[in-house]
Design a protein around this motif. Structure first.
Motif, short mmCIF file in Angstrom:
data_model
loop_
_atom_site.label_atom_id
_atom_site.label_comp_id
_atom_site.label_asym_id
_atom_site.label_seq_id
_atom_site.Cartn_x
_atom_site.Cartn_y
_atom_site.Cartn_z
N ILE A 1 19.11 20.12 -3.90
CA ILE A 1 19.45 21.46 -4.37
C ILE A 1 20.78 21.87 -3.73
O ILE A 1 20.94 21.82 -2.51
CB ILE A 1 18.34 22.46 -4.03
N LEU A 2 21.73 22.25 -4.58
CA LEU A 2 23.04 22.66 -4.11
C LEU A 2 23.14 24.16 -3.93
O LEU A 2 23.86 24.64 -3.06
CB LEU A 2 24.12 22.19 -5.10
N TRP A 3 22.44 24.91 -4.77
CA TRP A 3 22.50 26.37 -4.75
C TRP A 3 21.30 26.90 -5.51
O TRP A 3 20.80 26.24 -6.41
CB TRP A 3 23.80 26.82 -5.42
N GLY A 4 20.87 28.08 -5.18
CA GLY A 4 19.77 28.67 -5.92
C GLY A 4 19.64 30.16 -5.67
O GLY A 4 20.15 30.69 -4.69
N ASP A 5 18.99 30.84 -6.59
CA ASP A 5 18.62 32.24 -6.44
C ASP A 5 17.23 32.40 -7.04
O ASP A 5 16.54 31.41 -7.27
CB ASP A 5 19.67 33.18 -7.06
N SER A 6 16.82 33.62 -7.31
CA SER A 6 15.45 33.83 -7.80
C SER A 6 15.26 33.37 -9.24
O SER A 6 14.12 33.18 -9.68
CB SER A 6 15.07 35.30 -7.67
N ASP A 7 16.34 33.18 -10.00
CA ASP A 7 16.23 32.78 -11.41
C ASP A 7 16.45 31.30 -11.66
O ASP A 7 15.85 30.72 -12.55
CB ASP A 7 17.23 33.56 -12.27
N ARG A 8 17.36 30.69 -10.91
CA ARG A 8 17.73 29.31 -11.22
C ARG A 8 18.16 28.56 -9.97
O ARG A 8 18.50 29.16 -8.96
CB ARG A 8 18.83 29.27 -12.26
N ILE A 9 18.12 27.24 -10.08
CA ILE A 9 18.65 26.38 -9.03
C ILE A 9 19.66 25.42 -9.66
O ILE A 9 19.53 25.03 -10.82
CB ILE A 9 17.53 25.58 -8.30
N VAL A 10 20.65 25.08 -8.89
CA VAL A 10 21.65 24.09 -9.30
C VAL A 10 21.41 22.89 -8.40
O VAL A 10 21.37 23.01 -7.16
CB VAL A 10 23.08 24.62 -9.13
N CYS A 11 21.21 21.74 -8.99
CA CYS A 11 20.93 20.56 -8.21
C CYS A 11 21.57 19.33 -8.84
O CYS A 11 22.01 19.35 -9.98
CB CYS A 11 19.42 20.36 -8.06
N TRP A 12 21.65 18.27 -8.05
CA TRP A 12 22.14 17.01 -8.58
C TRP A 12 21.06 15.97 -8.34
O TRP A 12 20.17 16.12 -7.51
CB TRP A 12 23.45 16.58 -7.93
#
Length: 77
Positions: free
Chosen positions: A17-28
């Protein structure tokens, strides 16, 4: 689709996981094809196991904007 089987960062079923908030996560991770080949991918996924309709609508809206991205400076989905 079972992302833990097909979307894998190190062969152990995990994503970074590179970044996230309560709605979505950005991952590779790596997308594992049926033929055994894999490709690195960057993914935006709902953060919740059961995302709200508003959260899914926001992701769909962001995806719909893909035609506005200039390939000279952005990766298009």
């Amino acid at each position: 689709m079972d992302l833990s089987v097909q979307f894998d960062s190190d062969g152990d079923g995990r994503r970074q996981i590179l970044w996230g908030d309560s709605d979505r996560i950005v991952c590779w991770g790596r997308w594992l094809h049926a033929d055994g080949e894999s490709h690195a991918v960057l993914a935006v996924l709902p953060a919740a196991e059961h995302p709200s309709p508003a959260s899914l609508a926001r992701l769909a809206h962001e995806y719909d904007l893909r035609g506005e991205l200039d390939e000279a400076w952005a990766v298009r989905p």
